[in-house]
Design a protein around this motif. Sequence first.
Motif, PDB file in Angstrom:
ATOM      1  N   CYS A 234     -46.133 -23.126 -42.496  1.00  0.00           N
ATOM      2  CA  CYS A 234     -46.473 -23.273 -43.931  1.00  0.00           C
ATOM      3  C   CYS A 234     -47.956 -23.480 -44.232  1.00  0.00           C
ATOM      4  O   CYS A 234     -48.446 -23.024 -45.263  1.00  0.00           O
ATOM      5  CB  CYS A 234     -45.663 -24.396 -44.575  1.00  0.00           C
ATOM      6  SG  CYS A 234     -43.900 -24.068 -44.463  1.00  0.00           S
ATOM      7  N   SER A 256     -47.588 -15.884 -34.248  1.00  0.00           N
ATOM      8  CA  SER A 256     -47.051 -14.614 -34.750  1.00  0.00           C
ATOM      9  C   SER A 256     -48.178 -13.908 -35.513  1.00  0.00           C
ATOM     10  O   SER A 256     -49.208 -14.518 -35.837  1.00  0.00           O
ATOM     11  CB  SER A 256     -45.872 -14.860 -35.694  1.00  0.00           C
ATOM     12  OG  SER A 256     -46.368 -15.412 -36.910  1.00  0.00           O
ATOM     13  N   ARG A 257     -47.946 -12.648 -35.789  1.00  0.00           N
ATOM     14  CA  ARG A 257     -48.980 -11.914 -36.520  1.00  0.00           C
ATOM     15  C   ARG A 257     -49.171 -12.485 -37.924  1.00  0.00           C
ATOM     16  O   ARG A 257     -50.284 -12.499 -38.451  1.00  0.00           O
ATOM     17  CB  ARG A 257     -48.605 -10.429 -36.590  1.00  0.00           C
ATOM     18  CG  ARG A 257     -49.576  -9.630 -37.389  1.00  0.00           C
ATOM     19  CD  ARG A 257     -49.590  -8.197 -36.975  1.00  0.00           C
ATOM     20  NE  ARG A 257     -49.945  -7.355 -38.096  1.00  0.00           N
ATOM     21  CZ  ARG A 257     -49.904  -6.032 -38.061  1.00  0.00           C
ATOM     22  NH1 ARG A 257     -49.503  -5.415 -36.973  1.00  0.00           N
ATOM     23  NH2 ARG A 257     -50.256  -5.328 -39.090  1.00  0.00           N
ATOM     24  N   GLN A 273     -46.030  -6.849 -30.378  1.00  0.00           N
ATOM     25  CA  GLN A 273     -46.330  -5.435 -30.149  1.00  0.00           C
ATOM     26  C   GLN A 273     -47.812  -5.116 -30.273  1.00  0.00           C
ATOM     27  O   GLN A 273     -48.353  -4.356 -29.482  1.00  0.00           O
ATOM     28  CB  GLN A 273     -45.558  -4.640 -31.188  1.00  0.00           C
ATOM     29  CG  GLN A 273     -45.640  -3.150 -31.023  1.00  0.00           C
ATOM     30  CD  GLN A 273     -44.982  -2.498 -32.207  1.00  0.00           C
ATOM     31  OE1 GLN A 273     -43.825  -2.785 -32.526  1.00  0.00           O
ATOM     32  NE2 GLN A 273     -45.701  -1.635 -32.877  1.00  0.00           N
ATOM     33  N   GLY A 287     -41.014 -21.831 -36.185  1.00  0.00           N
ATOM     34  CA  GLY A 287     -41.189 -21.246 -37.523  1.00  0.00           C
ATOM     35  C   GLY A 287     -41.500 -19.769 -37.452  1.00  0.00           C
ATOM     36  O   GLY A 287     -42.302 -19.248 -38.216  1.00  0.00           O
TER      37      GLY A 287
HETATM   38  P1  FAD Z   1     -41.781 -14.805 -41.135  1.00  0.00           P
HETATM   39  O1  FAD Z   1     -41.066 -13.557 -40.798  1.00  0.00           O
HETATM   40  O2  FAD Z   1     -42.178 -15.024 -42.559  1.00  0.00           O
HETATM   41  O3  FAD Z   1     -40.867 -16.014 -40.649  1.00  0.00           O
HETATM   42  C1  FAD Z   1     -41.132 -17.343 -40.891  1.00  0.00           C
HETATM   43  C2  FAD Z   1     -39.929 -18.134 -40.400  1.00  0.00           C
HETATM   44  O4  FAD Z   1     -40.206 -19.514 -40.539  1.00  0.00           O
HETATM   45  C3  FAD Z   1     -38.637 -17.867 -41.183  1.00  0.00           C
HETATM   46  O5  FAD Z   1     -37.602 -17.522 -40.290  1.00  0.00           O
HETATM   47  C4  FAD Z   1     -38.343 -19.191 -41.889  1.00  0.00           C
HETATM   48  O6  FAD Z   1     -36.949 -19.458 -41.950  1.00  0.00           O
HETATM   49  C5  FAD Z   1     -39.036 -20.169 -40.994  1.00  0.00           C
HETATM   50  N1  FAD Z   1     -39.488 -21.389 -41.686  1.00  0.00           N
HETATM   51  C6  FAD Z   1     -40.101 -21.498 -42.888  1.00  0.00           C
HETATM   52  N2  FAD Z   1     -40.429 -22.783 -43.149  1.00  0.00           N
HETATM   53  C7  FAD Z   1     -40.000 -23.503 -42.078  1.00  0.00           C
HETATM   54  C8  FAD Z   1     -40.043 -24.884 -41.758  1.00  0.00           C
HETATM   55  N3  FAD Z   1     -40.640 -25.765 -42.553  1.00  0.00           N
HETATM   56  N4  FAD Z   1     -39.491 -25.283 -40.587  1.00  0.00           N
HETATM   57  C9  FAD Z   1     -38.901 -24.394 -39.735  1.00  0.00           C
HETATM   58  N5  FAD Z   1     -38.833 -23.081 -40.001  1.00  0.00           N
HETATM   59  C10 FAD Z   1     -39.388 -22.620 -41.155  1.00  0.00           C
HETATM   60  N6  FAD Z   1     -45.656  -9.617 -35.608  1.00  0.00           N
HETATM   61  C11 FAD Z   1     -45.965 -10.382 -34.534  1.00  0.00           C
HETATM   62  O7  FAD Z   1     -45.642 -11.567 -34.482  1.00  0.00           O
HETATM   63  N7  FAD Z   1     -46.673  -9.814 -33.489  1.00  0.00           N
HETATM   64  C12 FAD Z   1     -47.080  -8.535 -33.468  1.00  0.00           C
HETATM   65  O8  FAD Z   1     -47.737  -8.113 -32.510  1.00  0.00           O
HETATM   66  C13 FAD Z   1     -46.735  -7.714 -34.593  1.00  0.00           C
HETATM   67  N8  FAD Z   1     -47.080  -6.413 -34.605  1.00  0.00           N
HETATM   68  C14 FAD Z   1     -46.672  -5.646 -35.664  1.00  0.00           C
HETATM   69  C15 FAD Z   1     -46.928  -4.277 -35.653  1.00  0.00           C
HETATM   70  C16 FAD Z   1     -46.519  -3.479 -36.704  1.00  0.00           C
HETATM   71  C17 FAD Z   1     -46.779  -2.008 -36.644  1.00  0.00           C
HETATM   72  C18 FAD Z   1     -45.847  -4.061 -37.799  1.00  0.00           C
HETATM   73  C19 FAD Z   1     -45.381  -3.212 -38.940  1.00  0.00           C
HETATM   74  C20 FAD Z   1     -45.599  -5.407 -37.834  1.00  0.00           C
HETATM   75  C21 FAD Z   1     -46.008  -6.219 -36.774  1.00  0.00           C
HETATM   76  N9  FAD Z   1     -45.749  -7.590 -36.765  1.00  0.00           N
HETATM   77  C22 FAD Z   1     -46.041  -8.314 -35.658  1.00  0.00           C
HETATM   78  C23 FAD Z   1     -45.254  -8.294 -37.982  1.00  0.00           C
HETATM   79  C24 FAD Z   1     -43.771  -8.591 -37.941  1.00  0.00           C
HETATM   80  O9  FAD Z   1     -43.039  -7.507 -38.472  1.00  0.00           O
HETATM   81  C25 FAD Z   1     -43.453  -9.839 -38.769  1.00  0.00           C
HETATM   82  O10 FAD Z   1     -43.924  -9.651 -40.077  1.00  0.00           O
HETATM   83  C26 FAD Z   1     -44.060 -11.116 -38.220  1.00  0.00           C
HETATM   84  O11 FAD Z   1     -43.737 -11.255 -36.862  1.00  0.00           O
HETATM   85  C27 FAD Z   1     -43.501 -12.314 -38.999  1.00  0.00           C
HETATM   86  O12 FAD Z   1     -44.106 -13.483 -38.550  1.00  0.00           O
HETATM   87  P2  FAD Z   1     -43.351 -14.876 -38.722  1.00  0.00           P
HETATM   88  O13 FAD Z   1     -42.074 -14.852 -37.960  1.00  0.00           O
HETATM   89  O14 FAD Z   1     -44.345 -15.930 -38.399  1.00  0.00           O
HETATM   90  O15 FAD Z   1     -43.115 -14.958 -40.289  1.00  0.00           O
END
Ligand code: FAD
Length: 341
Positions: A234, A256-257, A273, A287
């Motif tokens: 967050c 994460s990205r 990736q 998270g």
């Molecule tokens: P989100 O998907 O937004 O997830 C956040 C999570 O946190 C949710 O599950 C939610 O339930 C949880 N959450 C929220 N608040 C709390 C809390 N207080 N306590 C506990 N849990 C909570 N992504 C990568 O990571 N690496 C890469 O190398 C990468 N390459 C990509 C390449 C391409 C071509 C594309 C299109 C995308 C790429 N992505 C990559 C992006 C990927 O698709 C996702 O958008 C990204 O991984 C999401 O990151 P996230 O899980 O941190 O965020």
Amino acid sequence: REIEAKQVSMDKTEYKDVWVYIETSAGKPRNVGLELLGEGRKLADAMGQNLAGVLIGNNIAELAKEVFAAGADKVYLVEAPELAHYSTDGYTATFTELINSYKPSVILLGATNDGRDLGPRIACRVGTGLTADCTGLGIDAATGLVAWTRPAFGGNIMATILCPEHRPQMGTVRPSVFKRPVPDYASSGEIIRAANTVKVQDIRTKLVEVIKVCTASCNLEEAEIIVSGGRGLCKPENFALVEELATVLGGAVGASRAAVDAGWKPVLHQVGQTGKTVGPKIYFACGISGAIQHMAGMSSSDIIIAINKDPDAPIFNMADYGIVGDITEVLPILTEEFRKI
Ligand code: FAD
């Protein structure tokens, strides 16, 4: 044109053995070279050929033991003060000379900064192709050629590439995709010392200073424990919770990205990736939702522990252990408990 003509008229049967480039760092082989020896062994056995490690540097003959312990039959060794540090010119010339002299059939390099620099240059010098950033290796049943697998079209498909016309068949492979073979220090093999042909004046770059931008906390590819944070943290200040757990466990910090794009962590920490591929013993996803592009970079971890407040988050499908809860409450408790051990 000269190289092309040579390749077209080449006798492919002259090219034998599977080679692995053993990149070194601080006087030790980097994990990726040892991981590739494990895969190289399988390819060499399937092709009925020998497996060799290529060591280039200065005063590194001792490292041959590690290379044999990881399964190599031979080590090609080139040592010289001029080669003490990696240089594009020096290592390209040395490796090209080795290929022209000994004619390997297959060459594997790590998809590291050095491997990504070196591999394509050597391939160009000897007039062959290179499949970059592979995540899978095998033998194509129909042709007996190496089948190089890599993500294509933004990771939407996995492409398998063959190199039928040219030799050596070459590719770079992402670190941590494969496990290191269990070392067998009773193994030994043949060391083939090749003379250094590179002179100082051939090297157009000079190493002036080494500035460490990556501390242990971002050495993700070699880490045994990684604690990664995502958008679910967050706010950037909450990354301190991730860092604290990583410190207590002696692990590295991933992201994460979404967290990197938000500017909470530098891209050096990104897993996935378009980030790093990692394979630690334990991976904490804090998270992080578990998008396919993130999982592409951490799915080979031995144990995955996910903490997420959404019980339906896709990360739980891959996790070995899952904690449903708020990251700001769960992480401090975990850190305190691990501190006691
Ligand atoms: P989100 O998907 O937004 O997830 C956040 C999570 O946190 C949710 O599950 C939610 O339930 C949880 N959450 C929220 N608040 C709390 C809390 N207080 N306590 C506990 N849990 C909570 N992504 C990568 O990571 N690496 C890469 O190398 C990468 N390459 C990509 C390449 C391409 C071509 C594309 C299109 C995308 C790429 N992505 C990559 C992006 C990927 O698709 C996702 O958008 C990204 O991984 C999401 O990151 P996230 O899980 O941190 O965020």
